[in-house]
Design an enzyme around this catalytic site. Structure first.
Site: not given
Ligand SMILES: NC(=O)c1ccc[n+]([C@@H]2O[C@H](COP(=O)([O-])OP(=O)(O)OC[C@H]3O[C@@H](n4cnc5c(N)ncnc54)[C@H](O)[C@@H]3O)[C@@H](O)[C@H]2O)c1
Length: 434
Positions: A271
Site C-alpha cells: 500500500c
Molecule cells: N494488504 C493490505 O493490508 C491492504 C490494506 C488495504 C487495502 N489493500 C488493497 O486491497 C487490494 C487487494 O490487496 P491484497 O493485499 O488483498 O492483495 P493480494 O495479492 O493478497 O490478493 C489479491 C487476490 O486477488 C486474486 N486475483 C488477481 N486477479 C484476479 C482476477 N482477475 N479475478 C479474481 N481474483 C484475482 C489473486 O490471486 C489474489 O488471491 C489492493 O488494491 C490493495 O491496495 C490492501
C-alpha cells in the site's frame, strides 16, 4: 429492486461473492460467514481455492480453523466466474500495483470486471475495495457493467468502499475498523450501507465514489509523507549526534497536535509505497503536480542506501569491508509480526549487500524460506538464531523488528549490530543506529 436487495442484505439472506481472496478478501469473507451470510469466494488462483476448500489458510495470522468453520457454515470457493449470477453482492478485492513506469496498473481490476460483467444480473450490488485513483469506479467500472444493458442505480448498484485492513494489528478486527462507502448514485449508496451494515460496526457514508477513493489515498499519502519526514529527521538528528527515537518518544508525550511516526530502512508493503502514485498519475490529468508525494517517495526510497552507508562505516571502523563480510539480515517481512514480503526494504538491502560482495543470510520467524518472487531471487532458508550462529556473522542488520526475536540474546552474541528500527535503546559500542 433496490428495496428487495436491501431487505435481503439486512436479513442476512443475501449471498455474498468475494472476488480476490488475498490479505483483504479472505478476512472479509470470513467475517461475512461469521455473521451468517452464505458466501462464495472467487479467485483466478486455483491453488488458493483448493486450499480454502480443504479448510486451510495460506495467511499466517488467519488460522485454519476459521476457514474450516466457514466451510461448515456453507462457504464455497471457485475459479468459475459464471457463478457470479448466483450471488447478490460482488465485492472486488484484487491487486492494484504499479507498472514498470510506476503508473497505475488497473489490469487486475479490469480483467475481473470483464470476467464478471457478462454474468451480472439485475438486483446485484458491486463494490470495489481495491485502492485506486478517484474516478476509477465511475469511469472504468460503470461503463463496463452498463455495456451489458444494465443501468447503475436502477438495476445494478455500484459503490466504492476502501479496505482498511492492517495485518498484524491485534487491536482491530475487520468489524471494528470503520468503513467508508460512496455510491455512484444515492440508490447505490443506500444499498452499500446495507451491504456493510451487518458486518461492520460503523459504516461512514460519503457523497460519491470519488470522495471514497480519495479518502483512502489521503490516509495512505498521509502516512507516506509523514514517514518521509521522520526519515529525513532521522538523518539530521544522526548528524547532530541526537537519537531520533528518544526525540520521538519525548514528542509523543504531547497530548495534542503531534502524531508519532517511526523511521526505518524504507517503505514496504502493498500500500504505502504504491498508492500515493495512483494520485500523482491522476492529478496530471488536472494539470497538478503532487510535490509532497514525489518528495516523500524520493526520501523513503533512498533509505536503503542510507542503511548501507551505515553498514559500510560500521564495518570500516573494525577494519572490514562489505565485500567478503558475512551479513545476517533480521526480518525480511515488510513490517513486524507479519509474513508479507511485498515491496519489503529488506529485500532491497539484501540485493545491494549481495551486489557489493557480502555473503548474505537471513532470519525471519515468519518466513521459513525465501519465497519465489517475480523480480527477486535468493536461494535461502531462515537461519535459526543461536549464540554460535550469531557470533559467526561480521554484521547483523536489524531490518524488521519482529516481537519474536530475542533481542537480549542477539545483542549478547553478535559482533556488530546495525539497528534500522531503533529497537536498542541503550547505547552500546557494538550497536550502530541506522
Ligand atoms: N494488504 C493490505 O493490508 C491492504 C490494506 C488495504 C487495502 N489493500 C488493497 O486491497 C487490494 C487487494 O490487496 P491484497 O493485499 O488483498 O492483495 P493480494 O495479492 O493478497 O490478493 C489479491 C487476490 O486477488 C486474486 N486475483 C488477481 N486477479 C484476479 C482476477 N482477475 N479475478 C479474481 N481474483 C484475482 C489473486 O490471486 C489474489 O488471491 C489492493 O488494491 C490493495 O491496495 C490492501
Amino acid at each position: 429492486m433496490k428495496a428487495r436487495l436491501i431487505e435481503s442484505l439486512n436479513a442476512k439472506q443475501a449471498t455474498i461473492g468475494i472476488v480476490g481472496l488475498g490479505y483483504v478478501g479472505l478476512p472479509l469473507l470470513l467475517r461475512y460467514c461469521e455473521v451468517g451470510y452464505k458466501v462464495v469466494g472467487f479467485d483466478i488462483d486455483r491453488d488458493k481455492v483448493d486450499k480454502l476448500l480443504a479448510g486451510k489458510s495460506y495467511i499466517e495470522h488467519i488460522p485454519d480453523n476459521s476457514v474450516a468453520r466457514a466451510i461448515e457454515q456453507g462457504f464455497d470457493a471457485t475459479t468459475d466466474f459464471s457463478r457470479a449470477s448466483e450471488v447478490d453482492a460482488l465485492i472486488l478485492c484484487v491487486p492494484t500495483p504499479l507498472n514498470k513506469y510506476r503508473e497505475p496498473d488497473l489490469s487486475f481490476v479490469m480483467n475481473t470486471v470483464e470476467a464478471l460483467a457478462p454474468h451480472m444480473r439485475q438486483g446485484q450490488i458491486v463494490s470495489l475495495e481495491s485502492t485506486t485513483y478517484p474516478g476509477t469506479t465511475d469511469e472504468e467500472l460503470r461503463p463496463r457493467i452498463e455495456r451489458f444493458g444494465h443501468t447503475i442505480g436502477e438495476d445494478i448498484f455500484l459503490v466504492f468502499s476502501p479496505e482498511r485492513e492492517d495485518p498484524g494489528n491485534a487491536n482491530f478486527t475487520t468489524n471494528t475498523i470503520p468503513k467508508v462507502c460512496g455510491g455512484c448514485t444515492p440508490n447505490c449508496l443506500e444499498a452499500g450501507m446495507a451491504l456493510y451494515g451487518q458486518v461492520i460496526d460503523q459504516v461512514v457514508p460519503v457523497s460519491s465514489t470519488r470522495a471514497a477513493e480519495l479518502t483512502k489515498l489521503l490516509e495512505n499519502i498521509h502516512r507516506a509523507v509523514n514517514i518521509g519526514l521522520v526519515n529525513e529527521m532521522k538523518i539530521v538528528a544522526d548528524k547532530m549526534g541526537i537519537d531520533i527515537h528518544e526525540v520521538i518518544r519525548a514528542a509523543a508525550t504531547k497530548p495534542f497536535g503531534f502524531v508519532a511516526y517511526y523511521p526505518g530502512p524504507g517503505l514496504g508493503g502493498h500500500c504505502i509505497p504504491i498508492d500515493p502514485f495512483y494520485l500523482t498519475w491522476k492529478a496530471r490529468e488536472f494539470g497538478v503536480h503532487t510535490r509532497f508525494i514525489e518528495l516523500a517517495g524520493e526520501i523513503n526510497s533512498s533509505m536503503p542506501d542510507y542503511v548501507i552507508s551505515k553498514i559500510t562505516s560500521a564495518l570500516n571502523a573494525v577494519r572490514k569491508s562489505i565485500a567478503g563480510s558475512k551479513i545476517l539480515v533480521l526480518g525480511i517481512a515488510y513490517k513486524k509480526n507479519v509474513d508479507d514480503m511485498r515491496e519489503s526494504p529488506s529485500v532491497a538491502l539484501m540485493e545491494r549487500l549481495r551486489d557489493l560482495g557480502a555473503e548474505i543470510a537471513y532470519s525471519d520467524p515468519h518466513i521459513p524460506a525465501f519465497p519465489k518472487m517475480r523480480d527477486h531471487s535468493f536461494d535461502l532458508k531462515s537461519v535459526s538464531l543461536t549464540a554460535e550462529t550469531l557470533a559467526s556473522y561480521d554484521c547483523v542488520l536489524l531490518a524488521t523488528d519482529h516481537d519474536r526475536f530475542d533481542y537480549e540474546m542477539i545483542s549478547k552474541h553478535s559482533q556488530l549490530i546495525v539497528d534500522s528500527r531503533g529497537r536498542y535503546l541503550e547505547p552500546s559500542s557494538h550497536i550502530v543506529k541506522a
